[in-house]
Scaffold this active site. Structure first.
Site, PDB file in Angstrom:
ATOM      1  N   ASP A  95       0.845  -1.193   0.000  1.00 10.84           N
ATOM      2  CA  ASP A  95       0.000   0.000   0.000  1.00 10.84           C
ATOM      3  C   ASP A  95       0.883   1.247   0.000  1.00 10.84           C
ATOM      4  O   ASP A  95       1.624   1.496   0.951  1.00 10.84           O
ATOM      5  CB  ASP A  95      -0.905   0.022   1.235  1.00 10.84           C
ATOM      6  CG  ASP A  95      -1.845   1.215   1.157  1.00 10.84           C
ATOM      7  OD1 ASP A  95      -2.758   1.184   0.308  1.00 10.84           O
ATOM      8  OD2 ASP A  95      -1.640   2.208   1.899  1.00 10.84           O
ATOM      9  N   TYR A 133       3.084   9.879   0.555  1.00  3.99           N
ATOM     10  CA  TYR A 133       4.035   9.337   1.543  1.00  3.99           C
ATOM     11  C   TYR A 133       5.480   9.700   1.201  1.00  3.99           C
ATOM     12  O   TYR A 133       6.394   9.423   1.978  1.00  3.99           O
ATOM     13  CB  TYR A 133       3.888   7.803   1.663  1.00  3.99           C
ATOM     14  CG  TYR A 133       2.499   7.349   2.074  1.00  3.99           C
ATOM     15  CD1 TYR A 133       1.580   8.230   2.644  1.00  3.99           C
ATOM     16  CD2 TYR A 133       2.085   6.034   1.875  1.00  3.99           C
ATOM     17  CE1 TYR A 133       0.302   7.814   2.993  1.00  3.99           C
ATOM     18  CE2 TYR A 133       0.808   5.613   2.244  1.00  3.99           C
ATOM     19  CZ  TYR A 133      -0.074   6.515   2.791  1.00  3.99           C
ATOM     20  OH  TYR A 133      -1.336   6.100   3.138  1.00  3.99           O
TER      21      TYR A 133
HETATM   22  N1  NAP Z   1      -5.816   6.088   3.082  1.00  2.00           N
HETATM   23  C1  NAP Z   1      -5.426   6.799   4.096  1.00  2.00           C
HETATM   24  O1  NAP Z   1      -5.830   7.962   4.316  1.00  2.00           O
HETATM   25  C2  NAP Z   1      -4.458   6.167   5.067  1.00  2.00           C
HETATM   26  C3  NAP Z   1      -4.269   6.747   6.336  1.00  2.00           C
HETATM   27  C4  NAP Z   1      -3.402   6.120   7.217  1.00  2.00           C
HETATM   28  C5  NAP Z   1      -2.739   4.957   6.842  1.00  2.00           C
HETATM   29  N2  NAP Z   1      -2.910   4.433   5.588  1.00  2.00           N
HETATM   30  C6  NAP Z   1      -2.193   3.195   5.150  1.00  2.00           C
HETATM   31  O2  NAP Z   1      -2.361   2.192   6.164  1.00  2.00           O
HETATM   32  C7  NAP Z   1      -1.082   1.758   6.605  1.00  2.00           C
HETATM   33  C8  NAP Z   1      -1.134   1.311   8.047  1.00  2.00           C
HETATM   34  O3  NAP Z   1      -1.578   2.333   8.909  1.00  2.00           O
HETATM   35  P1  NAP Z   1      -0.607   3.142   9.901  1.00  2.00           P
HETATM   36  O4  NAP Z   1       0.753   3.205   9.326  1.00  2.00           O
HETATM   37  O5  NAP Z   1      -1.317   4.407  10.238  1.00  2.00           O
HETATM   38  O6  NAP Z   1      -0.604   2.312  11.249  1.00  2.00           O
HETATM   39  P2  NAP Z   1      -0.611   0.791  11.767  1.00  2.00           P
HETATM   40  O7  NAP Z   1      -0.253  -0.144  10.693  1.00  2.00           O
HETATM   41  O8  NAP Z   1      -1.885   0.607  12.499  1.00  2.00           O
HETATM   42  O9  NAP Z   1       0.525   0.855  12.869  1.00  2.00           O
HETATM   43  C9  NAP Z   1       1.840   1.117  12.540  1.00  2.00           C
HETATM   44  C10 NAP Z   1       2.639   1.136  13.834  1.00  2.00           C
HETATM   45  O10 NAP Z   1       2.605  -0.148  14.455  1.00  2.00           O
HETATM   46  C11 NAP Z   1       3.921  -0.632  14.659  1.00  2.00           C
HETATM   47  N3  NAP Z   1       3.868  -2.094  14.458  1.00  2.00           N
HETATM   48  C12 NAP Z   1       3.696  -2.777  13.306  1.00  2.00           C
HETATM   49  N4  NAP Z   1       3.665  -4.103  13.520  1.00  2.00           N
HETATM   50  C13 NAP Z   1       3.825  -4.275  14.851  1.00  2.00           C
HETATM   51  C14 NAP Z   1       3.901  -5.414  15.691  1.00  2.00           C
HETATM   52  N5  NAP Z   1       3.800  -6.661  15.195  1.00  2.00           N
HETATM   53  N6  NAP Z   1       4.077  -5.229  17.031  1.00  2.00           N
HETATM   54  C15 NAP Z   1       4.178  -3.972  17.537  1.00  2.00           C
HETATM   55  N7  NAP Z   1       4.109  -2.850  16.795  1.00  2.00           N
HETATM   56  C16 NAP Z   1       3.940  -3.002  15.465  1.00  2.00           C
HETATM   57  C17 NAP Z   1       4.780   0.092  13.647  1.00  2.00           C
HETATM   58  O11 NAP Z   1       6.106   0.229  14.118  1.00  2.00           O
HETATM   59  P3  NAP Z   1       7.442  -0.050  13.259  1.00  2.00           P
HETATM   60  O12 NAP Z   1       7.217   0.411  11.863  1.00  2.00           O
HETATM   61  O13 NAP Z   1       8.459   0.757  14.005  1.00  2.00           O
HETATM   62  O14 NAP Z   1       7.700  -1.523  13.359  1.00  2.00           O
HETATM   63  C18 NAP Z   1       4.094   1.462  13.596  1.00  2.00           C
HETATM   64  O15 NAP Z   1       4.523   2.285  14.649  1.00  2.00           O
HETATM   65  C19 NAP Z   1      -0.203   2.989   6.353  1.00  2.00           C
HETATM   66  O16 NAP Z   1       1.178   2.712   6.442  1.00  2.00           O
HETATM   67  C20 NAP Z   1      -0.689   3.401   4.988  1.00  2.00           C
HETATM   68  O17 NAP Z   1      -0.144   2.550   3.995  1.00  2.00           O
HETATM   69  C21 NAP Z   1      -3.782   5.014   4.713  1.00  2.00           C
END
Ligand code: NAP
Length: 318
Positions: A55, A60
């Protein structure tokens, strides 16, 4: 496929069919806030661990580094499912938006192209979030989502996007879009996790053949979902990681799930889809009803009542 109240599909399902007929792996790697110097490796690790869905987004600012990871993996293009998104300042120049992303990613097409925010922002040079003098976001009020969608549809015909969809779209916005859409969106990517299950929206989307995708599935930044007592209890009972529980819950609802990580061991463990029992699913379905457990983590706070043109509220910074 769905029960009356909560979405649910067969446990163990690891891919879904979009309304285009294309197959998409349920689990993808998120790349928001993944710095260039880490995301190339993260993509390589994810692809080596068997993840085939990435994704991405123009916004980004790391698509070149993501593209490097794809190239280094040597995985044939047709085995990958790559999503990217058209940013708010590109609603009037959607093709330019995808061309930039394709060039940065080093690809000829994306498998899914989303409109990142359902509102257009006025273009002011290269500013990502142009502001008005009063500090509010400079909306392009005359541009409708329906008009932008029409330009998205043209990209399918040109082969630049195999499927098109939206993001951050609530039910009223979707109903309005469906009135004029020639192509029904393949997906709607929304914030969703156990603290914000969006059961009604998920069921609505599924009833229209629109595949929901859950962003911030761990609660974003500090991953607060992973400290929840119910999630911890279920993880302990199964000998699983809390993140695997939160991810499996989405998968078993028939929702695409795109956890972000740049940490090798987390990417690898997140990639292993576990199965939850009906009772475990039910407990997580209801978890958000506990006091203090209904939380939206991403800003702006997209939702039915959200009025983007009043955001941020007076006196608050963006
Ligand atoms: N369409 C939109 O408007 C929109 C908005 C927000 C997000 N997104 C997409 O959705 C994706 C995911 O959402 P997000 O990045 O907001 O948050 P998320 O995936 O809910 O959480 C990411 C956080 O969790 C940590 N993490 C990941 N796996 C883990 C595990 N197994 N144990 C403990 N901690 C863990 C990561 O740390 P580390 O990286 O340090 O391991 C990071 O700090 C984004 O990257 C993006 O691609 C889209």
């Amino acid at each position: 496929m769905t029960s009356a109240k909560y979405p649910s599909i067969k446990a163990g399902t690891d891919s879904l069919k979009l309304n285009t007929g294309a197959t998409v792996p349920i689990l993808g790697l998120g790349t928001w806030r993944s710095p260039d110097e880490q995301v190339t490796k993260a993509v390589e690790v994810a692809l080596k661990a068997g993840i085939r869905h990435l994704d991405c987004a123009f916004a980004y600012d790391n698509e070149v580094a993501v593209g490097k990871g794809i190239k280094n993996s040597n995985i044939p293009r047709d085995q990958l499912f790559v999503t990217t998104k058209i940013w708010g300042t590109f609603h009037r120049r959607v093709e330019e938006g995808i061309d930039i992303s394709l060039q940065r990613l080093g690809l000829d097409y994306v498998d899914l192209l989303l409109i990142h925010w359902p509102v257009a922002l006025r273009q002011k040079g290269d500013e990502k979030i142009p502001l008005r003098e009063d500090g509010s976001r400079d909306l392009d009020d005359e541009r409708t989502l329906n008009e932008t969608w029409k330009e998205m549809e043209a990209l399918v015909a040109k082969g630049k996007a195999r499927a098109i969809g939206v993001s951050n779209v609530s039910k009223p916005f979707m109903e309005d879009l469906l009135k004029t859409a020639k192509i029904v969106p393949a997906s709607n990517q929304i914030e969703a996790h156990p603290f914000l299950p969006e059961h009604d929206l998920v069921l609505y989307l599924q009833s229209k053949g629109i595949t929901p995708a859950a962003y911030s599935p761990l609660g974003s930044g500090a991953a607060p979902v992973l400290e929840d007592e119910t999630i911890l209890k279920i993880a302990k009972a199964k000998g699983a990681e809390p993140a695997q529980v939160a991810i499996a819950w989405q998968a078993q609802r028939g929702v695409l799930v795109i956890p972000k990580s740049v940490t090798e061991h987390r990417i690898i463990s997140n990639a292993k889809l576990i199965s939850l029992t009906d009772q475990e699913m039910q407990e997580i379905n209801e978890l958000h009803k506990q006091p203090g457990k209904h939380i939206r983590t991403c800003m702006p706070p997209w939702g039915v009542d959200f009025k983007f043109d009043n955001y941020p509220p007076p006196g608050q910074k963006v």
